[in-house]
Design a protein around this motif. Structure first.
Motif, PDB file in Angstrom:
ATOM      1  N   UNK A 299     -28.451   3.597 -41.372  1.00 46.00           N
ATOM      2  CA  UNK A 299     -28.705   3.790 -40.208  1.00 46.00           C
ATOM      3  C   UNK A 299     -28.207   3.527 -39.007  1.00 46.00           C
ATOM      4  N   UNK A 300     -26.545   3.629 -39.452  1.00 47.95           N
ATOM      5  CA  UNK A 300     -25.542   4.016 -38.200  1.00 47.95           C
ATOM      6  C   UNK A 300     -25.325   5.782 -38.603  1.00 47.95           C
ATOM      7  N   UNK A 301     -25.794   6.537 -38.779  1.00 47.28           N
ATOM      8  CA  UNK A 301     -26.034   7.174 -38.754  1.00 47.28           C
ATOM      9  C   UNK A 301     -24.674   8.068 -39.775  1.00 47.28           C
ATOM     10  N   UNK A 302     -23.748   7.084 -40.749  1.00 45.32           N
ATOM     11  CA  UNK A 302     -23.266   8.133 -41.495  1.00 45.32           C
ATOM     12  C   UNK A 302     -22.985   8.980 -42.347  1.00 45.32           C
ATOM     13  N   UNK A 303     -24.210   8.710 -42.936  1.00 46.89           N
ATOM     14  CA  UNK A 303     -24.508   9.602 -44.488  1.00 46.89           C
ATOM     15  C   UNK A 303     -26.173   9.251 -44.595  1.00 46.89           C
ATOM     16  N   UNK A 304     -27.157  10.399 -44.983  1.00 50.69           N
ATOM     17  CA  UNK A 304     -28.156   9.905 -45.561  1.00 50.69           C
ATOM     18  C   UNK A 304     -28.935   9.031 -46.497  1.00 50.69           C
ATOM     19  N   UNK A 305     -28.035   8.726 -47.237  1.00 47.49           N
ATOM     20  CA  UNK A 305     -27.767   7.555 -48.227  1.00 47.49           C
ATOM     21  C   UNK A 305     -26.528   6.948 -48.673  1.00 47.49           C
ATOM     22  N   UNK A 306     -26.660   5.575 -49.226  1.00 48.73           N
ATOM     23  CA  UNK A 306     -25.436   5.283 -49.521  1.00 48.73           C
ATOM     24  C   UNK A 306     -25.631   4.504 -51.298  1.00 48.73           C
ATOM     25  N   UNK A 330     -22.440  13.002 -46.472  1.00 51.02           N
ATOM     26  CA  UNK A 330     -22.312  12.153 -45.520  1.00 51.02           C
ATOM     27  C   UNK A 330     -21.881  13.056 -44.289  1.00 51.02           C
ATOM     28  N   UNK A 331     -22.246  12.545 -43.008  1.00 56.70           N
ATOM     29  CA  UNK A 331     -22.506  13.013 -41.931  1.00 56.70           C
ATOM     30  C   UNK A 331     -21.368  12.760 -40.960  1.00 56.70           C
ATOM     31  N   UNK A 332     -20.559  12.703 -41.764  1.00 53.27           N
ATOM     32  CA  UNK A 332     -19.403  12.528 -40.291  1.00 53.27           C
ATOM     33  C   UNK A 332     -18.088  13.231 -41.874  1.00 53.27           C
ATOM     34  N   UNK A 333     -17.086  13.545 -40.995  1.00 56.08           N
ATOM     35  CA  UNK A 333     -15.391  13.628 -41.418  1.00 56.08           C
ATOM     36  C   UNK A 333     -14.962  12.919 -42.360  1.00 56.08           C
ATOM     37  N   UNK A 334     -15.972  11.474 -42.071  1.00 59.28           N
ATOM     38  CA  UNK A 334     -14.509  10.980 -43.352  1.00 59.28           C
ATOM     39  C   UNK A 334     -15.452  10.651 -44.458  1.00 59.28           C
ATOM     40  N   UNK A 335     -14.116   9.886 -45.135  1.00 64.67           N
ATOM     41  CA  UNK A 335     -14.289  10.261 -46.436  1.00 64.67           C
ATOM     42  C   UNK A 335     -14.797   8.860 -47.221  1.00 64.67           C
ATOM     43  N   UNK A 393     -23.337  -1.973 -34.639  1.00 60.82           N
ATOM     44  CA  UNK A 393     -22.111  -0.772 -33.611  1.00 60.82           C
ATOM     45  C   UNK A 393     -21.235  -1.082 -33.702  1.00 60.82           C
ATOM     46  N   UNK A 394     -20.085  -1.801 -34.578  1.00 59.84           N
ATOM     47  CA  UNK A 394     -18.975  -1.753 -35.672  1.00 59.84           C
ATOM     48  C   UNK A 394     -19.656  -0.265 -36.681  1.00 59.84           C
ATOM     49  N   UNK A 395     -20.366  -0.508 -37.230  1.00 60.91           N
ATOM     50  CA  UNK A 395     -20.357   0.712 -38.151  1.00 60.91           C
ATOM     51  C   UNK A 395     -20.619   2.334 -37.547  1.00 60.91           C
ATOM     52  N   UNK A 396     -21.281   2.145 -35.762  1.00 58.84           N
ATOM     53  CA  UNK A 396     -21.640   2.848 -35.474  1.00 58.84           C
ATOM     54  C   UNK A 396     -20.396   4.090 -34.759  1.00 58.84           C
ATOM     55  N   UNK A 397     -19.873   2.742 -34.766  1.00 61.48           N
ATOM     56  CA  UNK A 397     -18.639   3.309 -33.644  1.00 61.48           C
ATOM     57  C   UNK A 397     -17.282   3.837 -34.779  1.00 61.48           C
ATOM     58  N   UNK A 398     -17.345   4.245 -36.278  1.00 61.52           N
ATOM     59  CA  UNK A 398     -16.869   4.410 -36.840  1.00 61.52           C
ATOM     60  C   UNK A 398     -17.474   6.185 -37.137  1.00 61.52           C
ATOM     61  N   UNK A 399     -18.130   6.258 -36.952  1.00 60.74           N
ATOM     62  CA  UNK A 399     -18.527   8.297 -35.760  1.00 60.74           C
ATOM     63  C   UNK A 399     -17.618   8.819 -35.261  1.00 60.74           C
ATOM     64  N   UNK A 400     -16.503   7.897 -34.143  1.00 64.63           N
ATOM     65  CA  UNK A 400     -16.354   8.280 -33.396  1.00 64.63           C
ATOM     66  C   UNK A 400     -14.780   9.138 -34.027  1.00 64.63           C
TER      67      UNK A 400
END
Length: 400
Positions: A299-306, A330-335, A393-400
């Motif tokens: 939901x936070x947009x970090x990945x399409x599947x988890x 994954x939709x970010x650079x985070x591993x 909000x916290x999970x979404x902040x991880x995209x920054x």
């Protein structure tokens, strides 16, 4: 074509009858004693209901306590249906209930009850949480549709017991077109719908098929492009007749529908079932927490599947491992390994923390009842506390 299939079963399915009885016991004991420890299994065959397991509670209970819960649960499921005779369906008042419940082992109790009101894991094991961007509810599509078809048919059966019985299974075959579409959460269309539904012997096969199709078309909300009646193959009561049903036709056992309870085969299942167990058993609590985490990631947009795995050692409070697998979406650079550590550091994920977050020791009509969850599925319904996106909000902040 690239096909994937999931199925669902109704509350009237014999295995679900067993789960619902077991979870009715859990809820009733917790309502009387929030510190009760419960692990009861149920087996139904013919007119016999066997309840066994272990219970530790301050409240006095006897065989009549378990018998009353079992009979009441079966009646609430919808047995017996008005349109069926003896020999065709289950009559709860004719059942014989056998109770073999003993006290919980003090060796387990010693490991579960910790200082400072903390809870040690009631058993070792690993549990999985999963979420997908295929739908707005973050559930995989074939499984979600199978459950929605089941829900509308079951609701119809309750309103029209002269036509349909409450024992049914549904199955949906989703065509993703290509493996790449499957990996990227892009379902294309429903290819096949399979339904087995008990019916009154006076209702002809053609009428059953026609009515089931009508109920599905009129009541299920399909995403755009997924449903085309002319391109779907329907298999409805493929033997041609389904009159005799219920536990008199097929035995039921707790914990035998774990795939239907969770992700419909899209994700691994954990070490054990959820039904029949109190909140100290991580088979239940960690599944809810893992789904909550996975849903937030998507939901936070970090990945399409988890896919989340949480594991525990008996008597230990914190997990022995927390692992995130975004399955290359994954939709970010985070591993994934970094995200795993961040989540493990942020959330304690102890049985006590999970219990208090979701109020698992306070089942009620206003909050949730374990029997209702056993009937519909352990995850995926918006009214469940572990489906609430309260840390978005916290999970979404991880995209920054």
């Amino acid at each position: 074509m690239y096909l994937f299939t999931s199925e669902a079963v109704s509350a009237g399915h014999p295995d679900k009858c067993a789960d619902i009885i077991a979870d009715s016991i859990v809820a009733t004991l917790l309502q009387r004693d929030p510190d009760a420890k419960v692990a009861t299994e149920v087996f139904i065959s013919g007119k016999h209901i066997i309840i066994g397991g272990e219970v530790r509670t301050k409240v006095a209970v006897d065989d009549a306590f378990y018998e009353e819960i079992a009979i009441k649960a079966l009646k609430q499921i919808g047995y017996p249906e008005a349109g069926f005779e003896r020999g065709e369906t289950f009559f709860p008042d004719e059942a014989t209930v056998h109770v073999y419940v003993s006290a919980q082992s003090p060796d387990i109790t010693m490991g579960v009850e910790k200082e400072g009101h903390e809870i040690g894991a009631g058993d070792q094991g690993m549990m999985f949480g999963y979420a997908s961007s295929e739908r707005a509810d973050y559930m995989p599509s074939a499984f979600a549709y199978a459950r929605e078809i089941r829900d509308v048919l079951y609701a119809y059966a309750l309103r029209h017991p002269e036509t349909f019985g409450v024992d049914m299974k549904t199955e949906v075959v989703m065509d993703y077109g290509t493996k790449e579409n499957f990996d990227q959460c892009k379902p294309q269309r429903i290819a096949k719908i399979i339904v087995a539904i008990a019916h009154n012997k006076e209702v002809e096969e053609k009428e059953v098929k026609k009515l089931v199709k009508e109920i599905i078309i009129e009541n299920v909300k399909f995403d755009e492009g997924h449903f085309d009646e002319n391109k779907i193959t329907f298999y409805i009561n493929n033997t041609g007749r389904f009159v005799q049903h219920s536990p008199i036709a097929d035995s039921g056992l707790t914990g035998r529908k774990v795939v239907c309870d969770t992700y419909g085969g899209y994700a691994p299942i954990g070490g054990g079932s959820q039904s029949s167990k109190d909140y100290t058993k991580v088979d239940r609590t960690a599944l809810y927490a893992a789904r909550w985490l996975a849903k937030h990631i998507v939901a936070a947009g970090l990945a399409k599947k988890a896919l989340i795995q949480i594991s525990y050692v008996i008597a230990e409070t914190r997990p022995s491992s927390v692992t995130v697998d975004t399955q290359h979406t994954g939709l970010t650079e985070m591993k994934d390994e970094t995200l795993s550590q961040i989540i493990a550091d942020k959330f304690p994920l102890t049985p006590r923390w999970i219990t208090e977050k979701f109020a698992l020791d306070q089942p009620s009509k206003e909050h949730f009842l374990y029997a209702d969850i056993a009937a519909k599925g352990q995850i995926g319904y918006s009214e469940y506390p572990w489906e609430v996106l309260d840390e978005l909000d916290w999970f979404s902040s991880l995209k920054a």
